[in-house]
Design an enzyme around this catalytic site. Structure first.
Site, PDB file in Angstrom:
ATOM      1  N   CYS A  26       0.817  -1.214   0.000  1.00  0.00           N
ATOM      2  CA  CYS A  26       0.000   0.000   0.000  1.00  0.00           C
ATOM      3  C   CYS A  26       0.853   1.267   0.000  1.00  0.00           C
ATOM      4  CB  CYS A  26      -0.946   0.013   1.188  1.00  0.00           C
ATOM      5  SG  CYS A  26      -0.177  -0.468   2.721  1.00  0.00           S
ATOM      6  N   HIS A  68      -2.936   6.444   4.615  1.00  0.00           N
ATOM      7  CA  HIS A  68      -1.507   6.695   4.838  1.00  0.00           C
ATOM      8  C   HIS A  68      -1.137   8.101   4.368  1.00  0.00           C
ATOM      9  CE1 HIS A  68      -0.980   2.588   5.856  1.00  0.00           C
ATOM     10  NE2 HIS A  68      -0.431   2.103   4.749  1.00  0.00           N
ATOM     11  N   ARG A 122       4.108   3.964  12.192  1.00  0.00           N
ATOM     12  CA  ARG A 122       2.684   3.712  12.425  1.00  0.00           C
ATOM     13  C   ARG A 122       2.140   4.881  13.240  1.00  0.00           C
ATOM     14  NH1 ARG A 122       0.011   0.394   9.569  1.00  0.00           N
ATOM     15  NH2 ARG A 122       1.140  -1.493  10.124  1.00  0.00           N
TER      16      ARG A 122
HETATM   17  C1  2RA Z   1       0.863  -1.769   6.588  1.00  0.00           C
HETATM   18  N1  2RA Z   1       1.617  -2.048   4.302  1.00  0.00           N
HETATM   19  O1  2RA Z   1       0.398  -0.645   6.404  1.00  0.00           O
HETATM   20  C2  2RA Z   1       1.066  -2.730   5.442  1.00  0.00           C
HETATM   21  C3  2RA Z   1      -0.233  -3.382   5.115  1.00  0.00           C
HETATM   22  N2  2RA Z   1      -0.126  -4.248   4.044  1.00  0.00           N
HETATM   23  O2  2RA Z   1       1.156  -2.192   7.704  1.00  0.00           O
END
Ligand code: 2RA
Length: 339
Positions: free
Chosen positions: A134, A247, A240
Site C-alpha cells: 500500500c 496513509h 505507524r
Molecule cells: C501496513 N503495508 O500498512 C502494510 C499493510 N499491508 O502495515
C-alpha cells in the site's frame, strides 16, 4: 456476462472493501464466489441486491474461476495462488508472497500497465499478478509522473501509516485505547505491545539485518521493480500513526534533469488517479481524513528542495486511502485491465 470472479479472504477488512469496490465500479461478472477459511464458511454476506454464502477455500475452489482476488495473507496466497493459476485463473494477489518473483508482474495500472501485457483471462494457463504494498502504491502514484518527466535518481520517503494497514483488529484497538485513555483507564494493548492512541512508533514489521524493517525494504525493492530501474536510489522510514485508514507520506525526490515546482504541479494536476491539494495561502494540504474512502491519491506541499542545486530536487506530501487505492481499488483496476 463477464468473467467468473472469486474473492479469497472476503471476511477481512480488505476482503470487505473488495466487494464495495467491485460494486462501486460496476465490475462486470457472470459469477462471484466468496472464499474464506473453514471457520468463516457458511457466513452470509450481502452484496448488491443479493445475499451470498461464504464457501470454504479448497484446492477445488477455482475450477471455473477466471479472476481470483486474493487477500488472505501470504501463506494462503503461496498455497492456493499457484493452484488457482494452474486451473486457468488470473490471480491478483494483495500479499507480498510473489511481488519480487521474476516473471510475476508488480502492477499499478496508472503507472506500469505494460508489465502485465499479454496476460488475459480465458486461457488454459492462468497467471499470477502481484498488487504492490500500500505505501508503495500511494508514493508511486505521485512520484512516477515526475519520474517519467525528469528521471528520479534518488527518493527518500517517510511514511505515516494508518491502523488499517495492520488490519481491522488494529483499527478497533486504536478506538478502544482512545476511549480508555480519555477515561483515565490503562490502554488495552493486544495488537501492538505499546500504547497506540496519542502515540506513534516505528512500523511493526520485523526489522532486518540492515536495520530497515520489512515495510521500508518493500518500498525500496518494489519501486525498482515497478520503475524497471535497478539503479534508482531509494530509502524509507515507515512509522505507524494513530490514524484509521489513510496513509500519509513525505517524499523527497532528486532528478537527473531539472524540474521546477510549477511544472511539477502542472504534471501532477493531469496525472491519473491524483488530485493536487496545494493551497499555500490558506495552508491547506493533503490530510488522511480528506482522502479516506476515496479513490484518488492527494499530493501537496510541492516545493523546490532547497538543499539541492538548480531545480534538481523536490519535496511533496502525499495521502491515500490504504484500503482502497492502497489495496482493493488497485487490484480491481488490475482486473479491469483483463476485461
Ligand atoms: C501496513 N503495508 O500498512 C502494510 C499493510 N499491508 O502495515
Amino acid at each position: 456476462s463477464g468473467p467468473s470472479i472469486a474473492v479469497v479472504g472476503v471476511t477481512g477488512a480488505v476482503g470487505q472493501e473488495f466487494l464495495s469496490v467491485l460494486s462501486d465500479r460496476d465490475f462486470p461478472y457472470r459469477s462471484l464466489k466468496l472464499l474464506a477459511s473453514k471457520r468463516s464458511a457458511g457466513k452470509s454476506i450481502s452484496f448488491q441486491d443479493r445475499t451470498l454464502t461464504v464457501q470454504e477455500l479448497t484446492a477445488d475452489s477455482f475450477d471455473d474461476v477466471d479472476i481470483a482476488l486474493f487477500s488472505a495473507g501470504g501463506s494462503i496466497s503461496k498455497q492456493f495462488g499457484p493452484i488457482a493459476a494452474d486451473k486457468g485463473a488470473v490471480v491478483v494477489d494483495n500479499s507480498s508472497a510473489f511481488r519480487m518473483v521474476d516473471g510475476v508482474p508488480l502492477v499499478i495500472p496508472e503507472v506500469n500497465p505494460e508489465a502485465m501485457a499479454g496476460i488475459k483471462i480465458g486461457n488454459k494457463k492462468g497467471a499470477l499478478i502481484a498488487n504492490p504494498n500500500c505505501s508503495t502504491i500511494i508514493c508511486l502514484m505521485a512520484a512516477t509522473p515526475l519520474h517519467r518527466h525528469a528521471k528520479v535518481t534518488r527518493m527518500v520517503v517517510s511514511t505515516y501509516q494508518a491502523a488499517s494497514g495492520a488490519g481491522a483488529a488494529a483499527m478497533h484497538e486504536l478506538e478502544l485505547q482512545t476511549r480508555e485513555v480519555l477515561e483515565g483507564k490503562p490502554p488495552t494493548c493486544n495488537i501492538f505491545k505499546q500504547q497506540y492512541a496519542f502515540n506513534l512508533f516505528s512500523h511493526n514489521a520485523p526489522v532486518l539485518e540492515n536495520g530497515y524493517n520489512e515495510e521500508e525494504m518493500k518500498m525500496v525493492k518494489e519501486t525498482r521493480k515497478i520503475w524497471n530501474d535497478m539503479n534508482v536510489k531509494v530509502t524509507a522510514t515507515c512509522i505507524r500513526v494513530p490514524v484509521m485508514r489513510a496513509h500519509a507520506e513525505s517524499v523527497n525526490l532528486q532528478f537527473e534533469k531539472p524540474l521546477d515546482e510549477d511544472t511539477a504541479r502542472e504534471i501532477l494536476k493531469t496525472a491519473p488517479g491524483v488530485v493536487v491539494i496545494d493551497d499555500q495561502t490558506s495552508n491547506r494540504f493533503p490530510a488522511p481524513l480528506e482522502v479516506s474512502n476515496k479513490d484518488e491519491v492527494a499530493v501537496g506541499r510541492i516545493r523546490q528542495d532547497v538543499s539541492q542545486e538548480g531545480n534538481h530536487g523536490l519535496d511533496m506530501f502525499v495521502c491515500g486511502d490504504q484500503v482502497r487505492k492502497g489495496a482493493t481499488l488497485n487490484a480491481v483496476q488490475i482486473a479491469e485491465l483483463l476485461l
